[in-house]
Design a protein around this motif. Structure first.
Motif, PDB file in Angstrom:
ATOM      1  N   GLU A  33       0.861  -1.186   0.000  1.00  0.00           N
ATOM      2  CA  GLU A  33       0.000   0.000   0.000  1.00  0.00           C
ATOM      3  C   GLU A  33       0.896   1.234   0.000  1.00  0.00           C
ATOM      4  N   LEU A  34       0.457   2.256  -0.718  1.00  0.00           N
ATOM      5  CA  LEU A  34       1.218   3.487  -0.840  1.00  0.00           C
ATOM      6  C   LEU A  34       1.181   4.283   0.457  1.00  0.00           C
ATOM      7  N   ASP A  35       2.351   4.681   0.933  1.00  0.00           N
ATOM      8  CA  ASP A  35       2.462   5.589   2.072  1.00  0.00           C
ATOM      9  C   ASP A  35       2.479   6.996   1.490  1.00  0.00           C
ATOM     10  N   PRO A  36       1.427   7.786   1.713  1.00  0.00           N
ATOM     11  CA  PRO A  36       1.356   9.098   1.073  1.00  0.00           C
ATOM     12  C   PRO A  36       2.464  10.051   1.532  1.00  0.00           C
ATOM     13  N   ALA A  37       2.999   9.843   2.718  1.00  0.00           N
ATOM     14  CA  ALA A  37       4.050  10.735   3.214  1.00  0.00           C
ATOM     15  C   ALA A  37       5.369  10.504   2.490  1.00  0.00           C
ATOM     16  N   THR A  38       5.698   9.237   2.231  1.00  0.00           N
ATOM     17  CA  THR A  38       6.981   8.919   1.589  1.00  0.00           C
ATOM     18  C   THR A  38       6.845   8.688   0.097  1.00  0.00           C
ATOM     19  N   ARG A  39       5.594   8.522  -0.377  1.00  0.00           N
ATOM     20  CA  ARG A  39       5.312   8.158  -1.779  1.00  0.00           C
ATOM     21  C   ARG A  39       6.054   6.890  -2.170  1.00  0.00           C
ATOM     22  N   GLY A  40       6.131   5.972  -1.211  1.00  0.00           N
ATOM     23  CA  GLY A  40       6.713   4.651  -1.443  1.00  0.00           C
ATOM     24  C   GLY A  40       5.745   3.609  -0.919  1.00  0.00           C
ATOM     25  N   TYR A  41       5.943   2.362  -1.341  1.00  0.00           N
ATOM     26  CA  TYR A  41       5.061   1.287  -0.903  1.00  0.00           C
ATOM     27  C   TYR A  41       5.549   0.656   0.385  1.00  0.00           C
ATOM     28  N   GLY A  42       4.583   0.328   1.253  1.00  0.00           N
ATOM     29  CA  GLY A  42       4.850  -0.448   2.452  1.00  0.00           C
ATOM     30  C   GLY A  42       4.229  -1.824   2.269  1.00  0.00           C
ATOM     31  N   LEU A  43       4.964  -2.860   2.641  1.00  0.00           N
ATOM     32  CA  LEU A  43       4.462  -4.235   2.538  1.00  0.00           C
ATOM     33  C   LEU A  43       3.311  -4.430   3.514  1.00  0.00           C
ATOM     34  N   THR A  44       2.188  -4.961   3.016  1.00  0.00           N
ATOM     35  CA  THR A  44       1.037  -5.231   3.878  1.00  0.00           C
ATOM     36  C   THR A  44       0.807  -6.723   4.081  1.00  0.00           C
ATOM     37  N   GLY A  45       1.483  -7.579   3.292  1.00  0.00           N
ATOM     38  CA  GLY A  45       1.328  -9.016   3.489  1.00  0.00           C
ATOM     39  C   GLY A  45       2.037  -9.834   2.426  1.00  0.00           C
ATOM     40  N   ILE A  46       2.332 -11.083   2.818  1.00  0.00           N
ATOM     41  CA  ILE A  46       2.863 -12.083   1.877  1.00  0.00           C
ATOM     42  C   ILE A  46       1.943 -13.281   1.992  1.00  0.00           C
ATOM     43  N   HIS A  47       1.289 -13.620   0.900  1.00  0.00           N
ATOM     44  CA  HIS A  47       0.215 -14.613   0.898  1.00  0.00           C
ATOM     45  C   HIS A  47       0.641 -15.849   0.112  1.00  0.00           C
ATOM     46  N   HIS A  48       0.678 -17.013   0.807  1.00  0.00           N
ATOM     47  CA  HIS A  48       1.159 -18.246   0.187  1.00  0.00           C
ATOM     48  C   HIS A  48       0.026 -19.150  -0.301  1.00  0.00           C
ATOM     49  N   LYS A  49      -0.861 -19.537   0.568  1.00  0.00           N
ATOM     50  CA  LYS A  49      -1.931 -20.462   0.172  1.00  0.00           C
ATOM     51  C   LYS A  49      -3.239 -19.749  -0.132  1.00  0.00           C
ATOM     52  N   GLN A  50      -3.448 -18.634   0.526  1.00  0.00           N
ATOM     53  CA  GLN A  50      -4.676 -17.878   0.298  1.00  0.00           C
ATOM     54  C   GLN A  50      -4.367 -16.391   0.355  1.00  0.00           C
ATOM     55  N   LEU A  51      -4.867 -15.686  -0.637  1.00  0.00           N
ATOM     56  CA  LEU A  51      -4.800 -14.236  -0.629  1.00  0.00           C
ATOM     57  C   LEU A  51      -6.090 -13.755   0.011  1.00  0.00           C
ATOM     58  N   LYS A  52      -5.964 -13.080   1.150  1.00  0.00           N
ATOM     59  CA  LYS A  52      -7.139 -12.531   1.819  1.00  0.00           C
ATOM     60  C   LYS A  52      -6.758 -11.145   2.315  1.00  0.00           C
ATOM     61  N   VAL A  53      -7.367 -10.126   1.687  1.00  0.00           N
ATOM     62  CA  VAL A  53      -7.080  -8.738   2.037  1.00  0.00           C
ATOM     63  C   VAL A  53      -8.375  -7.950   2.182  1.00  0.00           C
ATOM     64  N   GLU A  54      -8.293  -6.859   2.896  1.00  0.00           N
ATOM     65  CA  GLU A  54      -9.425  -5.934   3.041  1.00  0.00           C
ATOM     66  C   GLU A  54      -9.227  -4.694   2.179  1.00  0.00           C
ATOM     67  N   ARG A  55      -7.973  -4.413   1.812  1.00  0.00           N
ATOM     68  CA  ARG A  55      -7.665  -3.233   1.019  1.00  0.00           C
ATOM     69  C   ARG A  55      -6.932  -3.646  -0.235  1.00  0.00           C
ATOM     70  N   PRO A  56      -7.238  -3.116  -1.391  1.00  0.00           N
ATOM     71  CA  PRO A  56      -8.053  -1.945  -1.636  1.00  0.00           C
ATOM     72  C   PRO A  56      -9.545  -2.193  -1.502  1.00  0.00           C
ATOM     73  N   PHE A  57      -9.959  -3.447  -1.475  1.00  0.00           N
ATOM     74  CA  PHE A  57     -11.325  -3.863  -1.209  1.00  0.00           C
ATOM     75  C   PHE A  57     -11.242  -5.324  -0.807  1.00  0.00           C
ATOM     76  N   PRO A  58     -12.256  -5.865  -0.118  1.00  0.00           N
ATOM     77  CA  PRO A  58     -12.159  -7.268   0.317  1.00  0.00           C
ATOM     78  C   PRO A  58     -12.033  -8.239  -0.870  1.00  0.00           C
ATOM     79  N   VAL A  59     -10.982  -9.060  -0.797  1.00  0.00           N
ATOM     80  CA  VAL A  59     -10.696 -10.052  -1.846  1.00  0.00           C
ATOM     81  C   VAL A  59     -10.215 -11.321  -1.159  1.00  0.00           C
TER      82      VAL A  59
END
Length: 187
Positions: free
Chosen positions: A156-182
């Motif tokens: 996800e983009l950090d607006p202060a640094t304009r760089g990406y921060g890692l939010t997860g590493i998904h091996h067997k299942q990708l389950k995220v809430e952002r940018p929308f639930p997937v």
């Protein structure tokens, strides 16, 4: 006078090509990208690459909220000299300019997804994420191959640094809430 066996675009103009040039240059190979004013040609896709892309595209299609669309293999104009072609984009429906459209502008992109290939490893891990972040694309997913199975790294983009921060590493299942639930079974 000899006729060159190569197309004229093989020799870039002074200053390099621009994003608009991609639509005007005749007979470019499919999936040609523009990075830093240079044309980048991609190798044929592997079975892993196609499978991973399809799996994520289907998962995103099922989950994408109203007002957003999932597009595979469309270019995104980041600036005058950069127009890469992510494997998958999620874009706002207002970005539709008609049936001849060949790409989107970065301001309409919510998520860019790259499936890493042998020949694109450095571009997909370093160059493109840096450029996507600088252009303000809020979410980026990088898909790696682990013995034939996809591993999805979400950012996800950090607006202060304009760089990406890692939010997860998904091996067997990708389950995220952002940018929308997937939820996507990666096995």
């Amino acid at each position: 006078m000899s006729i060159s066996p190569y197309p004229d675009w093989i020799r870039p103009p002074v200053g390099g090509y621009t994003a608009e040039d991609l639509d005007r240059l005749p007979d470019l190979p499919p999936h040609t990208e523009l990075l830093d004013g240079s044309l980048v040609f991609v190798s044929p896709q592997t079975k892993f690459h196609v499978r991973a892309k399809r799996m994520l595209e289907r998962g995103l299609e099922k989950a994408v909220p109203a007002g957003w669309e999932v597009w595979p293999e469309m270019t995104v104009t980041l600036d005058r000299r950069n127009r890469p072609e992510p494997d998958i984009l999620v874009v706002h429906e207002d970005s539709d300019t008609g049936y001849r459209q060949t790409g989107f502008s970065a301001e309409h992109v919510l998520l860019a997804v790259e499936v890493v290939s042998e020949e694109s490893r450095e571009r997909d891990r370093e160059t493109k994420p840096r450029k996507y972040a600088a252009a303000g694309i809020r979410h980026f997913w990088r898909v790696e191959c682990d013995e034939g199975r996809p591993v999805v790294h979400t950012y996800e983009l950090d607006p202060a640094t304009r760089g990406y921060g890692l939010t997860g590493i998904h091996h067997k299942q990708l389950k995220v809430e952002r940018p929308f639930p997937v939820e996507v079974d990666l096995t």
